[in-house]
Design a protein around this motif. Structure first.
Motif, short mmCIF file in Angstrom:
data_model
loop_
_atom_site.label_atom_id
_atom_site.label_comp_id
_atom_site.label_asym_id
_atom_site.label_seq_id
_atom_site.Cartn_x
_atom_site.Cartn_y
_atom_site.Cartn_z
N LEU A 28 -15.91 -6.85 -10.12
CA LEU A 28 -15.18 -6.43 -11.68
C LEU A 28 -15.87 -8.33 -12.59
N TYR A 32 -18.79 -8.54 -14.47
CA TYR A 32 -18.79 -9.42 -16.19
C TYR A 32 -19.47 -10.49 -16.32
N VAL A 36 -22.45 -11.10 -18.32
CA VAL A 36 -21.90 -11.04 -19.99
C VAL A 36 -22.48 -12.71 -20.09
#
Lengths: 130, 493
Positions: A28, A32, A36
């Motif tokens: 995760l 991310y 991002v």
């Protein structure tokens, strides 16, 4: 049975949560970063975090409580039922090597992009569009 | 000659690693060796294809570990047809690129040849392997070499296209690994035949999750919408022979992997609707994007995606006739799209301009190349005397037999879009007024031979589709016959 193996089997559920939890957390965190972050090197770091997470997941899946490393050495010729599953470990070795190659290639592309664009911000690389 | 499927993968891999040494002994080794290896591959695959069609599938046991243990190569009639196609196209593309970058000295050409060979070896590996993790390794080999070839020209667009491809490619490989992991935990095996045997017992939730992971990753490689963002950039930034190889080598292997997962690991019914829907979306989106392109190679890349979408639709329909059409389409696409990239890049080479606008009136300067391009364009749209007609015709007939009227109308409507932009390019080449100065680069003799042989193949297959129809029918029948695959691999005598 040695003392530490008893302790491990006692905390088996906790161990599972730690191993699988950290694998999922790594994936995760990596996702991310890839989705991002704007810096090219951070994207590459994210990809390699995802790789590590998947590798950890593989090793975790192959583990069997209280079993030992899958190596046939003197004195352990008949211990096959006391060993963890060797296949995921072999797969992970391969996956690590491939991940290494991909990371190296990605970093070399990042260097080249930086030389051409004088920036490592992914939002400023937009010459190629649909 | 003692041959086995291993040679097909081992020969190009070994040669790729030996080229740097050989290049020290003989200056042009990097140019000559791939041709020798591909010719060897072509003859080996010819012998093996004959053997497979005469006496059934070949299962190659490696290092004495009988299936389900160890890695094994499986050459079924279905994979044999594609192996033959990839070997042939790799050879033709080598011939076409024989004088690639003649003016450049040093290692540049060597790297190009090494990467092209590794890509061919990886694609053959994907098609031949009977082991799921081994397939992952070969997918990575082709992926990494394809990324490196995309970034081959050291300009900014090349690096950008390569980086994009790398981001999508590594996400795809993560999903492939996760899918393999899920399947391994449920079936305890990596051997495709054994997985297929044990799959019905797996809980539906896990099964579908693994399928989604596999479809995401293989769909990325097979240019499935919306995972195909890498394709137009990679096709247009890579060197021209590589663009042809993306269509004729990489694309074939990717669509094979998709078919193998859909038909052997899973039951066809599970993926049928999904493949039809995604295939149609891919096709529609790709052709709509192609018509707005101003860059020749990007237009061809989008057209490539459209063809992949049509192949997915055909695999989704899944009847014997549809699979026959899909195989015919894959063969046609490999041959015709390579011809288009080969001729198109001679336009670009001469004009130094990738824009469509620059093509005006180029037939006066490159008459023969323009003729071949027009032939390829008409063939891929599906005009009757050419081979492209038969693949579309068979797929539409198969859809008709299954009463899928909306799908037929959809495919025909998209074909009209396809026809529009190809005819527009032909119009520019032949009927627009010339703008720029005379040609300076005539095609080399090797390139002419390569392009002409592809064009002859298009016409011959168009006039006599029965030449290969028998093989293709047996190949598609075998893909549907999952039980025979399992039996052949798992019960070796």
């Amino acid at each position: 049975m040695s003392n530490y193996q008893e302790i491990i089997s006692q905390y088996r559920p906790l161990l599972e949560i730690i191993v699988y939890g950290s694998a999922v957390a790594l994936i995760l965190i990596g996702l991310y970063a890839v989705l991002v972050k704007k810096h090219l090197v951070k994207l590459v770091i994210g990809l390699s975090l995802i790789d590590s997470g998947v590798n950890l997941l593989f090793v975790g899946v192959g583990y069997v409580t209280n079993h030992t490393a899958p190596i046939f050495s003197p004195g352990f010729e008949t211990a096959a039922d006391k060993m963890v599953d060797p296949v995921p470990q072999a797969l992970v070795l391969t996956a690590i090597v491939i991940g290494f190659a991909v990371t190296a290639l990605a970093l070399s592309l990042v260097i080249r992009l930086y030389r051409h664009h004088k920036t490592a911000n992914v939002e400023q690389l937009n010459r190629l569009r649909w | 000659m003692v041959v086995s499927p291993v040679h097909l993968i081992a020969a190009p891999l070994a040669a790729a690693f030996l080229i740097p040494l050989l290049n020290k002994l003989y200056r042009d080794a990097a140019r000559v060796v791939p041709g020798v290896v591909f010719l060897y591959n072509l003859s080996v695959s010819w012998i093996l294809v004959n053997r497979v069609f005469r006496s059934g599938p070949i299962v190659e046991v490696i290092a004495g570990w009988k299936p389900p243990f160890g890695i094994n190569l499986v050459m079924t009639p279905f994979s044999a047809v594609l192996v033959m196609l990839v070997s042939f196209m790799a050879f033709v593309i080598w011939l076409y690129g024989f004088r690639f970058k003649r003016s450049l000295k040093g290692g540049v050409v060597m790297y190009y040849e090494i990467l092209q060979m590794m890509m061919a070896a990886g694609s053959l590996g994907i098609i031949l392997t009977g082991d799921l993790f081994n397939m992952f390794v070969f997918v990575e080999i082709t992926g990494i070499t394809a990324i490196a070839l995309t970034a081959f020209y050291r300009d900014r667009d090349g690096a950008e296209a390569g980086f994009k491809y790398m981001l999508l490619g590594s996400m795809a490989s993560v999903f492939l690994l996760l899918g393999i992991l899920l399947i391994y935990t449920q079936t305890g095996s990596l051997n495709m035949a054994q997985i297929a045997e044990r799959m019905p017992a797996v809980a539906t939730g896990v099964k579908v999750t693994a399928l989604i992971f596999l479809l995401i990753s293989l769909g990325t490689e097979a240019e499935m919408f919306p995972l195909n963002g890498w394709a137009p950039d990679a096709y247009s930034q890579a060197p021209s022979p590589t663009s042809a190889a993306f269509a004729a080598v990489l694309g074939v292997a990717a669509i094979y992997a998709l078919a193998r997962v859909g038909f052997t690991l899973y039951d066809h019914g599970t993926v049928s609707g999904f493949l039809i829907a995604m295939g149609f979306l891919t096709m529609l989106f790709a052709e709509m994007a192609a018509i707005t392109q101003t860059n020749l190679k990007r237009m061809l890349a989008y057209s490539s995606m459209g063809q992949m979408g049509l192949a997915m639709i055909a695999f989704g329909i899944g009847s014997e006739a549809a699979l026959f059409g899909a195989l015919f389409l894959i063969i046609n696409h490999a041959i015709i799209k390579s011809l288009l990239f080969m001729t198109g890049s001679y336009f670009i080479y001469n004009l130094n301009d990738k824009r469509l606008r620059a093509l005006n009136g180029i037939h006066k300067r490159l008459p023969y190349v323009s003729f071949l391009f027009a032939l390829g364009a008409l063939a891929i749209v599906g005009f009757p005397p050419f081979s492209g007609f038969w693949s579309k015709f068979y797929i539409l007939t198969a859809a008709g037999a299954k009463q899928m009227m909306p799908l037929i109308i959809g495919i025909l409507a998209v074909t009209v879009i396809e026809m529009t932009y190809y005819l527009r390019v032909i119009g520019r080449i032949y009927f627009a007024k010339e703008e720029s100065e005379p040609a300076s680069h005539k095609p080399s003799i090797q390139a002419l031979v390569a392009m002409t042989s592809l064009a002859v193949l298009i016409i011959v297959l168009g006039l006599y589709p029965d030449l290969i129809a028998g093989f293709l029918h047996r190949a598609s029948m075998f893909l549907l016959d999952k039980q025979t695959y399992i039996q052949t691999v798992l019960h070796l005598s």
